[in-house]
Design a protein around this motif. Sequence first.
Motif, mmCIF file in Angstrom:
data_model
loop_
_atom_site.group_PDB
_atom_site.id
_atom_site.type_symbol
_atom_site.label_atom_id
_atom_site.label_comp_id
_atom_site.label_asym_id
_atom_site.label_seq_id
_atom_site.Cartn_x
_atom_site.Cartn_y
_atom_site.Cartn_z
ATOM 1 N N GLY A 204 0.803 -1.204 0.000
ATOM 2 C CA GLY A 204 0.000 0.000 0.000
ATOM 3 C C GLY A 204 0.841 1.259 0.000
ATOM 4 O O GLY A 204 1.920 1.309 -0.599
ATOM 5 N N THR A 205 0.374 2.267 0.719
ATOM 6 C CA THR A 205 0.934 3.617 0.658
ATOM 7 C C THR A 205 1.370 4.081 2.038
ATOM 8 O O THR A 205 0.681 3.844 3.022
ATOM 9 C CB THR A 205 -0.146 4.586 0.120
ATOM 10 O OG1 THR A 205 -0.534 4.169 -1.181
ATOM 11 C CG2 THR A 205 0.377 5.997 0.059
ATOM 12 N N GLU A 211 11.367 12.544 4.431
ATOM 13 C CA GLU A 211 10.984 13.324 3.260
ATOM 14 C C GLU A 211 9.588 13.916 3.455
ATOM 15 O O GLU A 211 8.784 13.392 4.223
ATOM 16 C CB GLU A 211 11.006 12.457 1.999
ATOM 17 C CG GLU A 211 12.363 11.846 1.679
ATOM 18 C CD GLU A 211 13.367 12.869 1.201
ATOM 19 O OE1 GLU A 211 12.944 13.999 0.860
ATOM 20 O OE2 GLU A 211 14.565 12.558 1.172
ATOM 21 N N LYS A 212 9.320 15.009 2.754
ATOM 22 C CA LYS A 212 8.006 15.651 2.815
ATOM 23 C C LYS A 212 7.449 15.829 1.413
ATOM 24 O O LYS A 212 6.926 16.874 1.060
ATOM 25 C CB LYS A 212 8.107 16.998 3.535
ATOM 26 C CG LYS A 212 8.549 16.874 4.985
ATOM 27 C CD LYS A 212 8.582 18.231 5.671
ATOM 28 C CE LYS A 212 9.005 18.108 7.138
ATOM 29 N NZ LYS A 212 9.053 19.423 7.831
ATOM 30 N N ARG A 213 7.584 14.761 0.626
ATOM 31 C CA ARG A 213 7.115 14.834 -0.763
ATOM 32 C C ARG A 213 5.783 14.133 -0.955
ATOM 33 O O ARG A 213 5.412 13.776 -2.060
ATOM 34 C CB ARG A 213 8.171 14.212 -1.681
ATOM 35 C CG ARG A 213 9.492 14.964 -1.656
ATOM 36 C CD ARG A 213 10.503 14.347 -2.583
ATOM 37 N NE ARG A 213 10.891 13.003 -2.172
ATOM 38 C CZ ARG A 213 11.827 12.286 -2.779
ATOM 39 N NH1 ARG A 213 12.458 12.792 -3.823
ATOM 40 N NH2 ARG A 213 12.133 11.075 -2.345
ATOM 41 N N GLY A 214 5.070 13.911 0.141
ATOM 42 C CA GLY A 214 3.789 13.221 0.028
ATOM 43 C C GLY A 214 3.963 11.719 0.172
ATOM 44 O O GLY A 214 5.038 11.203 0.448
ATOM 45 N N LEU A 215 2.870 11.013 -0.046
ATOM 46 C CA LEU A 215 2.847 9.575 0.147
ATOM 47 C C LEU A 215 3.391 8.844 -1.072
ATOM 48 O O LEU A 215 3.245 9.297 -2.208
ATOM 49 C CB LEU A 215 1.421 9.113 0.433
ATOM 50 C CG LEU A 215 0.740 9.792 1.623
ATOM 51 C CD1 LEU A 215 -0.687 9.315 1.758
ATOM 52 C CD2 LEU A 215 1.516 9.515 2.900
ATOM 53 N N LEU A 276 -6.300 10.856 -0.936
ATOM 54 C CA LEU A 276 -5.003 10.396 -1.417
ATOM 55 C C LEU A 276 -4.777 10.819 -2.862
ATOM 56 O O LEU A 276 -5.715 10.912 -3.659
ATOM 57 C CB LEU A 276 -4.900 8.869 -1.322
ATOM 58 C CG LEU A 276 -4.787 8.253 0.064
ATOM 59 C CD1 LEU A 276 -4.809 6.734 -0.044
ATOM 60 C CD2 LEU A 276 -3.522 8.710 0.764
ATOM 61 N N SER A 277 -3.508 11.050 -3.205
ATOM 62 C CA SER A 277 -3.164 11.315 -4.595
ATOM 63 C C SER A 277 -3.480 10.083 -5.441
ATOM 64 O O SER A 277 -3.266 8.945 -4.997
ATOM 65 C CB SER A 277 -1.665 11.630 -4.694
ATOM 66 O OG SER A 277 -1.232 11.585 -6.034
ATOM 67 N N PRO A 278 -4.006 10.266 -6.643
ATOM 68 C CA PRO A 278 -4.325 9.099 -7.493
ATOM 69 C C PRO A 278 -3.139 8.171 -7.695
ATOM 70 O O PRO A 278 -3.307 6.952 -7.774
ATOM 71 C CB PRO A 278 -4.765 9.747 -8.811
ATOM 72 C CG PRO A 278 -5.261 11.096 -8.423
ATOM 73 C CD PRO A 278 -4.401 11.529 -7.282
ATOM 74 N N GLY A 279 -1.938 8.726 -7.730
ATOM 75 C CA GLY A 279 -0.765 7.891 -7.921
ATOM 76 C C GLY A 279 -0.375 7.093 -6.701
ATOM 77 O O GLY A 279 0.480 6.208 -6.779
ATOM 78 N N ALA A 280 -0.994 7.400 -5.563
ATOM 79 C CA ALA A 280 -0.684 6.698 -4.321
ATOM 80 C C ALA A 280 -1.833 5.820 -3.857
ATOM 81 O O ALA A 280 -1.821 5.324 -2.741
ATOM 82 C CB ALA A 280 -0.340 7.702 -3.226
ATOM 83 N N MET A 281 -2.824 5.625 -4.702
ATOM 84 C CA MET A 281 -3.971 4.806 -4.338
ATOM 85 C C MET A 281 -3.759 3.359 -4.778
ATOM 86 O O MET A 281 -3.581 3.071 -5.956
ATOM 87 C CB MET A 281 -5.250 5.347 -4.997
ATOM 88 C CG MET A 281 -5.887 6.516 -4.295
ATOM 89 S SD MET A 281 -7.518 6.869 -4.992
ATOM 90 C CE MET A 281 -8.066 8.202 -3.945
ATOM 91 N N ILE A 282 -3.762 2.462 -3.811
ATOM 92 C CA ILE A 282 -3.743 1.033 -4.065
ATOM 93 C C ILE A 282 -4.952 0.450 -3.354
ATOM 94 O O ILE A 282 -5.102 0.615 -2.142
ATOM 95 C CB ILE A 282 -2.452 0.374 -3.537
ATOM 96 C CG1 ILE A 282 -1.251 0.867 -4.332
ATOM 97 C CG2 ILE A 282 -2.552 -1.139 -3.605
ATOM 98 C CD1 ILE A 282 -1.184 0.326 -5.750
ATOM 99 N N TYR A 283 -5.815 -0.207 -4.087
ATOM 100 C CA TYR A 283 -7.017 -0.734 -3.449
ATOM 101 C C TYR A 283 -7.329 -2.124 -4.000
ATOM 102 O O TYR A 283 -7.394 -2.349 -5.201
ATOM 103 C CB TYR A 283 -8.213 0.201 -3.672
ATOM 104 C CG TYR A 283 -8.456 0.615 -5.102
ATOM 105 C CD1 TYR A 283 -9.312 -0.117 -5.926
ATOM 106 C CD2 TYR A 283 -7.832 1.733 -5.644
ATOM 107 C CE1 TYR A 283 -9.542 0.265 -7.243
ATOM 108 C CE2 TYR A 283 -8.045 2.120 -6.948
ATOM 109 C CZ TYR A 283 -8.906 1.379 -7.740
ATOM 110 O OH TYR A 283 -9.118 1.750 -9.038
ATOM 111 N N PRO A 284 -7.490 -3.108 -3.096
ATOM 112 C CA PRO A 284 -7.841 -4.457 -3.528
ATOM 113 C C PRO A 284 -9.321 -4.634 -3.812
ATOM 114 O O PRO A 284 -9.720 -5.642 -4.396
ATOM 115 C CB PRO A 284 -7.407 -5.320 -2.338
ATOM 116 C CG PRO A 284 -7.531 -4.424 -1.174
ATOM 117 C CD PRO A 284 -7.188 -3.055 -1.661
#
Length: 361
Positions: A204-205, A211-215, A276-284
């Motif tokens: 997941g995320t 770092e402070k660049r997001g998830l 969450l940012s779309p690039g950091a979304m993991i969903y089963p």
Amino acid sequence: MLWVFEVSTNLDVCVLLLLGQPYHSRCTHRLIQDHQFLQAYNGGSDNASAIDDSSPGNTTTGTVPEPLLRDDVKPQKYSNRLKRKDIPKKLTHDEWIVRERAFHDRLWAVSRLYEPVPPDTIFIAQDKHGRNILAVFPNGLKVAYGHEEAERYIMNTTYNLRENAQSQPPPVIEDCRHIHHEWWVEKNPHLQPPNGRCGVLHWGTWPEIGEKRGLVLSRDTIKGGTRSNPQDGAYVMRYRMETMKSLGPLTNAIDLLFQIVDKRTRDAYRVAFELLSPGAMIYPTKNADEELFPLRAIPINSLTEEHVDSGDWKEGWAGLGIFGKFTGGDLCLSQLGIRVLIPVGSVVGIRGSLLKHFVAP
């Protein structure tokens, strides 16, 4: 023993929980707290106290009671600071491990006396304010999907997780929750390499350390390679995502029961995931709007020792699902004095930041 954990996280600090901190900075405080338990268990024989309790009337904060004063005696000044002799000794890593092992040996022994929660009982515990803090649904998957569908799902998911672990051995995590990993593997030869599997996956995320660049996606989510072909990253990623998707029905079952025990917090989790940012979304789950949790921790045959989920959402919940064939593995809660016998197919919710919990060996 094969455990799947749905982990609810505070997105700002979950990295402290999931990656762990250096041993002394993370665990010394708990070690000092647990001294009172050790002292009581040993009948007061443990002399490693961080606070001098020998003076009558001393409080647990180490303050000295105000003496009775005479008119001709000048008042003395007392300091709340600990004296040098009362400051706990800074332990080496090896000394700390020995002491932790002694503590857990006693804790595991005492846990056998905890009141067992029968495996066929729906059990909900509340705190003094009437808030639910623990919810055990021993047939949670069957409640959500019916007997036949639940049995088929359990069989398929167990197979997927086992095959994934054989192809991609889980990494060893030696943080405060798993400090006795080497001892545990030595005690159980079937977990030893090359064919044994014992470790924890994080899918997941979470934030990057320092770092402070997001998830970002966790290393276990994106790393490539299999045991037979370390360079075969494309196949591995596809196979991992398919295995993660098999956890979707478990997430939906947890969501169903989550709405029963604490719908307000469940809805807050849903809103947080949408941010969450779309690039950091993991969903089963089948669709993103069914997901609640940004990260999953999957301990495989690992020994999980007593801890609180200090980096989780404040007073939030962690959802547990159980798969595989195993003996032991009871969920123990020392503050409640109970051990939860969890059969495969159960769904458990726990306020992990409030309740100390561990898995009995």
